[in-house]
Design a protein around this motif. Structure first.
Motif, PDB file in Angstrom:
ATOM      1  N   VAL A 111       0.508  -0.717  -0.538  1.00 25.80           N
ATOM      2  CA  VAL A 111       0.052   0.297  -0.695  1.00 25.80           C
ATOM      3  C   VAL A 111       0.447   0.897  -0.253  1.00 25.80           C
ATOM      4  CG1 VAL A 111      -1.470   1.176   1.256  1.00 25.80           C
ATOM      5  CG2 VAL A 111      -1.878  -1.239   1.460  1.00 25.80           C
ATOM      6  N   VAL A 112       0.218   1.413  -0.484  1.00 26.14           N
ATOM      7  CA  VAL A 112       1.690   3.620  -0.676  1.00 26.14           C
ATOM      8  C   VAL A 112       0.494   4.006  -0.437  1.00 26.14           C
ATOM      9  CG1 VAL A 112       2.721   5.320  -2.509  1.00 26.14           C
ATOM     10  CG2 VAL A 112       2.890   2.902  -3.439  1.00 26.14           C
ATOM     11  N   LEU A 113       1.336   5.399   0.464  1.00 27.36           N
ATOM     12  CA  LEU A 113       0.681   5.463   1.521  1.00 27.36           C
ATOM     13  C   LEU A 113       1.276   6.883   1.989  1.00 27.36           C
ATOM     14  CD1 LEU A 113      -0.298   5.023   5.322  1.00 27.36           C
ATOM     15  CD2 LEU A 113       1.098   3.454   3.557  1.00 27.36           C
ATOM     16  N   GLY A 114       1.295   8.776   2.123  1.00 25.57           N
ATOM     17  CA  GLY A 114       1.804   9.217   2.261  1.00 25.57           C
ATOM     18  C   GLY A 114       1.283  11.212   1.862  1.00 25.57           C
ATOM     19  N   ASN A 115       1.841  11.774   1.544  1.00 30.26           N
ATOM     20  CA  ASN A 115       1.650  12.816   0.893  1.00 30.26           C
ATOM     21  C   ASN A 115       2.316  13.284   0.393  1.00 30.26           C
ATOM     22  OD1 ASN A 115       0.994  15.332   0.817  1.00 30.26           O
ATOM     23  ND2 ASN A 115       1.378  16.727   2.548  1.00 30.26           N
ATOM     24  N   ALA A 116       2.079  13.603  -1.322  1.00 33.47           N
ATOM     25  CA  ALA A 116       2.460  13.382  -2.572  1.00 33.47           C
ATOM     26  C   ALA A 116       3.074  14.793  -3.004  1.00 33.47           C
ATOM     27  CB  ALA A 116       2.162  12.809  -3.873  1.00 33.47           C
ATOM     28  N   ASN A 117       2.319  15.663  -2.440  1.00 37.80           N
ATOM     29  CA  ASN A 117       2.156  17.149  -2.508  1.00 37.80           C
ATOM     30  C   ASN A 117       1.877  17.608  -3.786  1.00 37.80           C
ATOM     31  OD1 ASN A 117       2.146  19.101  -0.121  1.00 37.80           O
ATOM     32  ND2 ASN A 117       4.119  18.593   0.448  1.00 37.80           N
ATOM     33  N   LEU A 118       0.978  16.275  -4.691  1.00 36.95           N
ATOM     34  CA  LEU A 118       1.284  16.915  -6.114  1.00 36.95           C
ATOM     35  C   LEU A 118      -0.394  16.270  -6.419  1.00 36.95           C
ATOM     36  CD1 LEU A 118       2.967  17.120  -8.581  1.00 36.95           C
ATOM     37  CD2 LEU A 118       3.097  15.054  -8.450  1.00 36.95           C
ATOM     38  N   ASP A 119      -1.162  17.348  -7.115  1.00 35.11           N
ATOM     39  CA  ASP A 119      -2.552  16.718  -7.544  1.00 35.11           C
ATOM     40  C   ASP A 119      -2.335  16.857  -8.969  1.00 35.11           C
ATOM     41  OD1 ASP A 119      -5.253  17.520  -9.389  1.00 35.11           O
ATOM     42  OD2 ASP A 119      -5.361  17.648  -6.842  1.00 35.11           O
ATOM     43  N   GLY A 174      -3.101  31.142  -2.849  1.00 34.67           N
ATOM     44  CA  GLY A 174      -2.505  29.826  -3.318  1.00 34.67           C
ATOM     45  C   GLY A 174      -3.401  29.214  -4.622  1.00 34.67           C
ATOM     46  N   PRO A 175      -2.952  27.950  -4.983  1.00 33.59           N
ATOM     47  CA  PRO A 175      -3.905  27.007  -5.836  1.00 33.59           C
ATOM     48  C   PRO A 175      -5.187  26.800  -5.480  1.00 33.59           C
ATOM     49  CG  PRO A 175      -2.708  25.527  -4.328  1.00 33.59           C
ATOM     50  CD  PRO A 175      -1.998  26.499  -3.508  1.00 33.59           C
ATOM     51  N   GLY A 176      -5.552  27.100  -3.939  1.00 31.44           N
ATOM     52  CA  GLY A 176      -7.445  26.059  -3.931  1.00 31.44           C
ATOM     53  C   GLY A 176      -6.783  24.533  -3.769  1.00 31.44           C
ATOM     54  N   ASN A 177      -8.184  24.156  -3.604  1.00 30.86           N
ATOM     55  CA  ASN A 177      -7.872  22.896  -2.905  1.00 30.86           C
ATOM     56  C   ASN A 177      -7.590  21.800  -3.729  1.00 30.86           C
ATOM     57  OD1 ASN A 177      -9.259  24.389  -0.786  1.00 30.86           O
ATOM     58  ND2 ASN A 177     -11.433  23.988  -1.244  1.00 30.86           N
ATOM     59  N   LEU A 178      -6.484  21.382  -3.568  1.00 29.61           N
ATOM     60  CA  LEU A 178      -5.929  19.734  -3.910  1.00 29.61           C
ATOM     61  C   LEU A 178      -6.497  18.731  -3.793  1.00 29.61           C
ATOM     62  CD1 LEU A 178      -3.132  22.221  -5.325  1.00 29.61           C
ATOM     63  CD2 LEU A 178      -5.213  21.785  -6.620  1.00 29.61           C
ATOM     64  N   ARG A 179      -6.213  17.775  -4.372  1.00 25.27           N
ATOM     65  CA  ARG A 179      -5.526  16.536  -3.764  1.00 25.27           C
ATOM     66  C   ARG A 179      -4.377  16.103  -4.018  1.00 25.27           C
ATOM     67  NH1 ARG A 179      -7.066  10.599  -7.133  1.00 25.27           N
ATOM     68  NH2 ARG A 179      -6.717   9.426  -5.242  1.00 25.27           N
ATOM     69  N   VAL A 180      -3.754  15.980  -2.302  1.00 25.70           N
ATOM     70  CA  VAL A 180      -2.240  15.781  -2.405  1.00 25.70           C
ATOM     71  C   VAL A 180      -1.953  14.564  -1.465  1.00 25.70           C
ATOM     72  CG1 VAL A 180      -1.730  18.257  -2.799  1.00 25.70           C
ATOM     73  CG2 VAL A 180      -2.289  17.532  -0.919  1.00 25.70           C
ATOM     74  N   SER A 181      -3.041  14.086  -0.339  1.00 29.55           N
ATOM     75  CA  SER A 181      -1.968  12.833  -0.086  1.00 29.55           C
ATOM     76  C   SER A 181      -2.875  11.593  -0.322  1.00 29.55           C
ATOM     77  CB  SER A 181      -3.132  13.199   1.180  1.00 29.55           C
ATOM     78  OG  SER A 181      -1.714  14.318   1.614  1.00 29.55           O
ATOM     79  N   TYR A 182      -2.464  10.428  -0.938  1.00 32.69           N
ATOM     80  CA  TYR A 182      -2.972   9.273  -0.951  1.00 32.69           C
ATOM     81  C   TYR A 182      -2.439   8.001  -0.489  1.00 32.69           C
ATOM     82  CZ  TYR A 182      -2.688  12.302  -4.729  1.00 32.69           C
ATOM     83  OH  TYR A 182      -3.488  13.257  -6.284  1.00 32.69           O
ATOM     84  N   VAL A 183      -4.053   7.127  -0.180  1.00 30.74           N
ATOM     85  CA  VAL A 183      -4.266   5.973  -0.259  1.00 30.74           C
ATOM     86  C   VAL A 183      -3.836   4.623  -1.566  1.00 30.74           C
ATOM     87  CG1 VAL A 183      -4.553   3.446   1.513  1.00 30.74           C
ATOM     88  CG2 VAL A 183      -4.198   6.292   2.485  1.00 30.74           C
ATOM     89  N   LEU A 184      -3.132   4.244  -1.629  1.00 28.52           N
ATOM     90  CA  LEU A 184      -2.879   3.764  -2.869  1.00 28.52           C
ATOM     91  C   LEU A 184      -2.678   2.198  -2.775  1.00 28.52           C
ATOM     92  CD1 LEU A 184      -1.319   5.847  -5.475  1.00 28.52           C
ATOM     93  CD2 LEU A 184      -3.932   5.822  -5.065  1.00 28.52           C
TER      94      LEU A 184
END
Length: 343
Positions: free
Chosen positions: A220-228, A288-298
């Motif tokens: 399982v990949v999990l964490g904050n990628a800081n990337l949308d 800033g950039p607005g709301n983003l998807r940056v954290s993931y559980v894959l």
């Protein structure tokens, strides 16, 4: 869960008066995941702050008998000018941004036994040794210098492969990371390039492109990628590739609160192309950039997903109190329920 000086987080957790610590404890206790990765959490020798938080969680009925963290790159001094400003000793001159060693790191909490002795810590991998590294240059010369790039580690915080023991005795490998943001740099795009490679690290690992082979058992990949994958700054190909990786699946966690926030704060969110319900961070009230998807559980594609979501309650939800407050974190808890073999 990070402070401007060492020991301050431990103080705030133990005093029991800090509202953002209380909100974090309440959020975790209410959702009570079996495995939890906290990013932006100050690291210290002996994991004193993490153990103090676990004691608060245990008192709230959501204890975690297993903690894991390795020394992070955040705040790790280099003695070099790593950001090209002509000075040394600043927070950007550390291996990862930090005013002191361990600021804004990460910690893993688990109710499943952690096989710490079998964990792999890739945090010391040098950026230039990563296959296909997008190293920054200015006028054809390494930025900020050849010496700095030779010393620069890839991970802003860390990359860990941490196996835990499932109820049937098998192993589940948690691929944990916390990438730096792809902003706060210059035309050389140092941070954007590094963020790309930090996110791309797990794709390379799962593809067998690194010296260490990836585990054959589920991951399982999990964490904050800081990337949308659709909006904001950064080299989005890295997260798009990870989301589409053959060994993984994207449960696409969503929330009513994120969709509502995009509608109510349409100024900075207008023009975004991604699904606002999947956002995990609230930057709508800034420039800033607005709301983003940056954290993931894959999860691994072989695992069964029973549910997924983001803890972002809508305004009429009684749990809205968990995310409201001037100093509360902008990042929301992302959760995925997995069906694993029973003993």
């Amino acid at each position: 869960m990070q402070r401007r000086g060492p020991g301050l987080l431990l103080r705030d957790i133990e005093r029991g008066e800090d509202p953002d610590v209380a909100a974090v404890v309440d959020t975790i206790a209410h959702n009570s995941p079996d495995i939890l990765l906290l990013t932006g959490f100050d690291w210290d020798h002996g994991l004193a702050a993490a153990r103090a938080l676990e004691a608060r969680l245990d008192a709230a009925g959501a204890g975690y008998p297993y903690l894991f963290a390795r020394r992070p790159n955040s705040g790790l001094a280099t003695g070099l000018d790593m950001d090209g400003d002509g000075r040394t000793g600043g927070p950007r001159d550390a291996q990862g941004f930090g005013w002191y060693a361990g600021q804004g790191a990460m910690v893993l909490l688990s109710r499943l036994p952690v096989r710490a002795a079998a964990a792999r810590d890739f945090s010391a991998v040098r950026w230039r040794d990563f296959p296909g590294a997008l190293l920054p240059e200015v006028d054809g010369h390494p930025f900020p210098s050849e010496t700095a790039l030779a010393a620069q580690r890839l991970s802003t915080t860390g990359h860990w492969d941490v196996p835990v023991t499932l109820p049937d005795g098998g192993a589940l490998h948690l691929l944990c990371f916390y990438a730096g943001p792809p902003i706060f740099d210059g035309p050389e795009d140092r941070n954007g390039r590094r963020n790309h490679d930090e996110v791309a690290f797990w794709s390379a690992y799962l593809d067998g492109a690194l010296p260490q082979p990836a585990p054959a058992t589920p991951v399982v990949v999990l964490g904050n990628a800081n990337l949308d994958p659709a909006d904001g700054e950064g080299r989005r190909a890295a997260i798009s590739d990870l989301l589409a990786h053959a060994r993984l699946q994207d449960p696409a966690p969503a929330s009513a609160g994120a969709a509502e926030a995009a509608r109510l704060d349409d100024g900075v969110n207008a023009g975004q192309s991604g699904d606002p319900a999947r956002d995990t961070a609230d930057w709508s009230d800034t420039d800033g950039p607005g709301n983003l998807r940056v954290s993931y559980v894959l999860p691994d594609a072989r695992l069964s997903v029973a549910g997924a979501g983001v803890v972002w309650p809508a305004k009429d939800d009684p749990l809205r109190r968990l995310i409201e407050g001037e100093d509360l974190p902008r990042h929301r808890l992302v959760w995925v329920d997995l069906e694993v073999p029973a003993r």
